[in-house]
Scaffold this active site. Structure first.
Site, PDB file in Angstrom:
ATOM      1  N   GLU A   1       9.016   1.853  11.365  1.00  0.00           N
ATOM      2  CA  GLU A   1      10.072   2.877  11.257  1.00  0.00           C
ATOM      3  C   GLU A   1       9.358   4.219  11.232  1.00  0.00           C
ATOM      4  O   GLU A   1       8.625   4.524  10.300  1.00  0.00           O
ATOM      5  CB  GLU A   1      10.891   2.626   9.989  1.00  0.00           C
ATOM      6  CG  GLU A   1      12.234   3.301  10.046  1.00  0.00           C
ATOM      7  CD  GLU A   1      12.219   4.648   9.379  1.00  0.00           C
ATOM      8  OE1 GLU A   1      12.020   5.662  10.105  1.00  0.00           O
ATOM      9  OE2 GLU A   1      12.373   4.693   8.143  1.00  0.00           O
TER      10      GLU A   1
ATOM     11  N   CYS B   1      13.369  10.503   7.223  1.00  0.00           N
ATOM     12  CA  CYS B   1      13.216  10.098   8.635  1.00  0.00           C
ATOM     13  C   CYS B   1      14.523  10.289   9.376  1.00  0.00           C
ATOM     14  O   CYS B   1      14.545  10.674  10.531  1.00  0.00           O
ATOM     15  CB  CYS B   1      12.834   8.630   8.727  1.00  0.00           C
ATOM     16  SG  CYS B   1      11.425   8.211   7.737  1.00  0.00           S
TER      17      CYS B   1
ATOM     18  N   LYS C   1       0.883  -1.180   0.000  1.00  0.00           N
ATOM     19  CA  LYS C   1       0.000   0.000   0.000  1.00  0.00           C
ATOM     20  C   LYS C   1       0.911   1.218   0.000  1.00  0.00           C
ATOM     21  O   LYS C   1       1.435   1.605   1.043  1.00  0.00           O
ATOM     22  CB  LYS C   1      -0.883  -0.022   1.254  1.00  0.00           C
ATOM     23  CG  LYS C   1      -2.252   0.608   1.106  1.00  0.00           C
ATOM     24  CD  LYS C   1      -2.246   2.059   0.659  1.00  0.00           C
ATOM     25  CE  LYS C   1      -2.001   3.014   1.800  1.00  0.00           C
ATOM     26  NZ  LYS C   1      -1.864   4.412   1.327  1.00  0.00           N
TER      27      LYS C   1
HETATM   28  P1  ADP Z   1       3.113  10.905   6.722  1.00  0.00           P
HETATM   29  O1  ADP Z   1       2.988  11.734   7.937  1.00  0.00           O
HETATM   30  O2  ADP Z   1       4.506  10.675   6.270  1.00  0.00           O
HETATM   31  O3  ADP Z   1       2.102  11.207   5.653  1.00  0.00           O
HETATM   32  P2  ADP Z   1       1.563   8.664   7.463  1.00  0.00           P
HETATM   33  O4  ADP Z   1       1.920   7.872   8.651  1.00  0.00           O
HETATM   34  O5  ADP Z   1       0.330   9.488   7.489  1.00  0.00           O
HETATM   35  O6  ADP Z   1       2.838   9.474   7.192  1.00  0.00           O
HETATM   36  O7  ADP Z   1       1.514   7.775   6.165  1.00  0.00           O
HETATM   37  C1  ADP Z   1       2.397   6.714   5.895  1.00  0.00           C
HETATM   38  C2  ADP Z   1       1.626   5.600   5.216  1.00  0.00           C
HETATM   39  O8  ADP Z   1       0.618   5.141   6.105  1.00  0.00           O
HETATM   40  C3  ADP Z   1       0.889   6.020   3.942  1.00  0.00           C
HETATM   41  O9  ADP Z   1       0.930   4.956   3.005  1.00  0.00           O
HETATM   42  C4  ADP Z   1      -0.517   6.251   4.434  1.00  0.00           C
HETATM   43  O10 ADP Z   1      -1.494   6.058   3.422  1.00  0.00           O
HETATM   44  C5  ADP Z   1      -0.637   5.150   5.477  1.00  0.00           C
HETATM   45  N1  ADP Z   1      -1.669   5.408   6.489  1.00  0.00           N
HETATM   46  C6  ADP Z   1      -2.147   6.591   6.930  1.00  0.00           C
HETATM   47  N2  ADP Z   1      -3.121   6.402   7.844  1.00  0.00           N
HETATM   48  C7  ADP Z   1      -3.259   5.069   7.986  1.00  0.00           C
HETATM   49  C8  ADP Z   1      -4.102   4.241   8.796  1.00  0.00           C
HETATM   50  N3  ADP Z   1      -4.997   4.748   9.624  1.00  0.00           N
HETATM   51  N4  ADP Z   1      -3.945   2.904   8.700  1.00  0.00           N
HETATM   52  C9  ADP Z   1      -3.029   2.366   7.872  1.00  0.00           C
HETATM   53  N5  ADP Z   1      -2.233   3.097   7.077  1.00  0.00           N
HETATM   54  C10 ADP Z   1      -2.323   4.426   7.128  1.00  0.00           C
END
Ligand code: ADP
Length: 481
Positions: A250, A284, A175
């Site tokens: 990470e 990161c 994903k």
């Molecule tokens: P950033 O702050 O770098 O955008 P996120 O943690 O929001 O980081 O996003 C990193 C990844 O996690 C992306 O692929 C995003 O679509 C996914 N993501 C965001 N929210 C969720 C969630 N609730 N459950 C699973 N994956 C998520």
């Protein structure tokens, strides 16, 4: 009406979302919509996990390690053959300067090269036990791996997660981040072209709270790898715990660069400014705090000032040091840090300049060096994820270590000193996953195990260490008498 995007890849077939929903893709360079991706959700994740499960009963599992390795080598070569196309796509999608995008694509190829070579070297152990027994420990594939990756290094994250997963015989559901899925879709097509059997690699584009959440909650996933924010990391681990699924997280950092009075000023300053402006600071492991011994503070800051002032920010094609940040929300967030630090009276030591290629509708940030920053200020504690560097003075080794370890994070640290005994003493006391001495590799080094402690997450990716994460040990005890 534009044609419906088909960026979901399941069991060897491209499709759109069952709902036919899609998401617009905006380029950070100018804020313009330039593409669309399918908005996959639970239905697509269910199908992708089922395909990945089914592929574990197919030729992938009976193939010898070297045969898996050959397919991965072919993928590596295909990536290299298509470097320019992939780099242009990555630059358009993420805004990174074209040279940085090319470096990322070469790193992606290198991941598959490295792990192709490892695929037939996933070794077990023979253990001494009681007389008349033979004990072996075998490392077996975990099974279906759910991989959720961020937008900062999409292509190389593709290699970093899928490389070790395939080398060890797993199947995957990837994903990618909704803000940067384009290179992952193209790489998935190349992986198929390289000869991966259907179902071994599955890609579901979509939103984190839909496709990502469905993947992390899925009861038929055997392992999760997540890279992203600590907040979402907590959600992922909570979901993983409900299903007793192991996970690697990470989650970023507030990595210190520690500069002692005997450091090589020129080398240190050059690297420190380069790694905080690389990828517009959205790394990161970016060294976002520079801890400077007080006896050299003014002199070293003068060198840093010179380097930061030279940084130019612009569109990828201008190929400057720094591009835009990923989206409007990130731009607002990073600007917020800069504005609050300024209104809190923290001195701006230096700023880079915006090039004429940095158009007003793009998500550009002027790189900024602040200092001295009080150690409790948010700029010294929180991850900005932008080209913002905080200079912090320290008296001696003990104080440097205390400040370095004094945040919630623990990912990487840089040490700049010619004193060998100090190098080792300080490196041992830092609570981080990687220490660089007189160099610093933000994001680099495919061979180097990488990961954090504390709020930076747990588990290790990259290097041979990742093979342990993507496998599970099985102990076989034979009594032969
Ligand atoms: P950033 O702050 O770098 O955008 P996120 O943690 O929001 O980081 O996003 C990193 C990844 O996690 C992306 O692929 C995003 O679509 C996914 N993501 C965001 N929210 C969720 C969630 N609730 N459950 C699973 N994956 C998520």
């Amino acid at each position: 009406m534009p044609t419906e995007p088909k960026t979901i890849f399941i069991a060897g077939e491209w499709s759109g979302a069952q709902s036919r929903a899609s998401l617009e893709v905006r380029s950070p360079i100018d804020g313009e919509i330039f593409a669309a991706i399918s908005r996959g959700g639970k239905a697509e994740i269910d199908r992708a996990v089922a395909a990945a499960r089914a592929a574990l009963s197919g030729p992938w599992t009976t193939m010898a390690g070297f045969e898996r390795g050959r397919i991965m080598s072919k993928l590596s070569a295909l990536i290299l053959d298509n470097t320019e196309e992939l780099a242009q796509l990555e630059a358009r999608d993420t805004g990174k300067p074209i040279s940085q995008a090319r470096t990322d694509i070469k790193a992606t190829a290198r991941y598959f090269e490295f792990y192709a070579g490892a695929a037939d070297k996933v070794l077990g152990d023979v253990l001494p036990f009681l007389d008349g027994y033979q004990v072996t420990v075998q490392r077996e594939a975990r099974g279906v791996c759910g991989l959720i990756i961020p937008w900062n290094y999409p292509a190389s994250m593709f290699g970093r997660t899928i490389g070790p997963a395939l080398a060890t015989g797993n199947t995957v559901v990837l994903k990618p981040a909704e803000d940067a899925s384009m290179s992952c879709a193209r790489l998935t097509a190349l992986a198929h072209q390289a000869g991966l059997p259907p179902g071994v690699i599955n890609l579901v584009t979509g939103l984190g709270e839909e496709a990502g959440a469905a993947l992390s909650q899925h009861t038929d996933v055997d392992f999760l790898s997540f890279t992203g924010s600590p907040e979402v990391g907590t959600l992922i681990q909570t979901e993983a715990a409900k299903n007793h699924v192991p996970c690697v997280l990470e989650l970023g950092g507030k990595s210190p660069q520690i500069v002692f009075e005997d450091a090589d000023f020129e080398a240190a300053a050059k690297t420190i400014v380069s790694v905080i402006t690389q990828n517009a600071g959205q790394t990161c492991s970016a060294g976002s705090r520079v801890l400077i011994q007080r006896s050299i503070y003014d002199r070293f800051v003068a060198v840093l000032r010179e380097k930061m002032t030279e940084v130019r920010v612009g569109a990828p094609a201008a190929d400057l040091q720094c591009g835009p940040v990923i989206n409007r929300a990130q731009q607002v967030k990073v600007k917020g840090f800069i504005e609050r630090a300024t209104s809190d009276g923290i001195n701006v030591i230096a700023q880079g300049t915006l090039d004429k290629s940095a158009v007003a509708t793009g998500y550009f940030i002027t790189p900024t060096l602040f200092g001295p920053v009080p150690v409790k200020h948010e700029l010294a504690q929180d991850e900005v994820f932008g080209p913002v560097l905080a200079a912090i003075p320290f008296e001696d080794e003990a104080e440097a270590i205390a400040i370095a370890n004094g945040t919630a994070y623990g990912l990487v640290a840089g040490l700049w000193t010619e004193n060998g005994a100090r190098q080792m003493r300080v490196a041992k006391k830092l609570r981080v996953g990687q220490v660089f001495i007189n160099n610093y590799g933000a994001g680099g080094g495919i061979e180097l195990p990488f990961g954090g402690v504390k709020r930076s997450g747990h588990g290790r990716e990259k290097g041979l260490e990742a093979l342990k994460e993507y496998t599970v040990a099985k102990t076989v005890v034979l009594k032969h008498g």
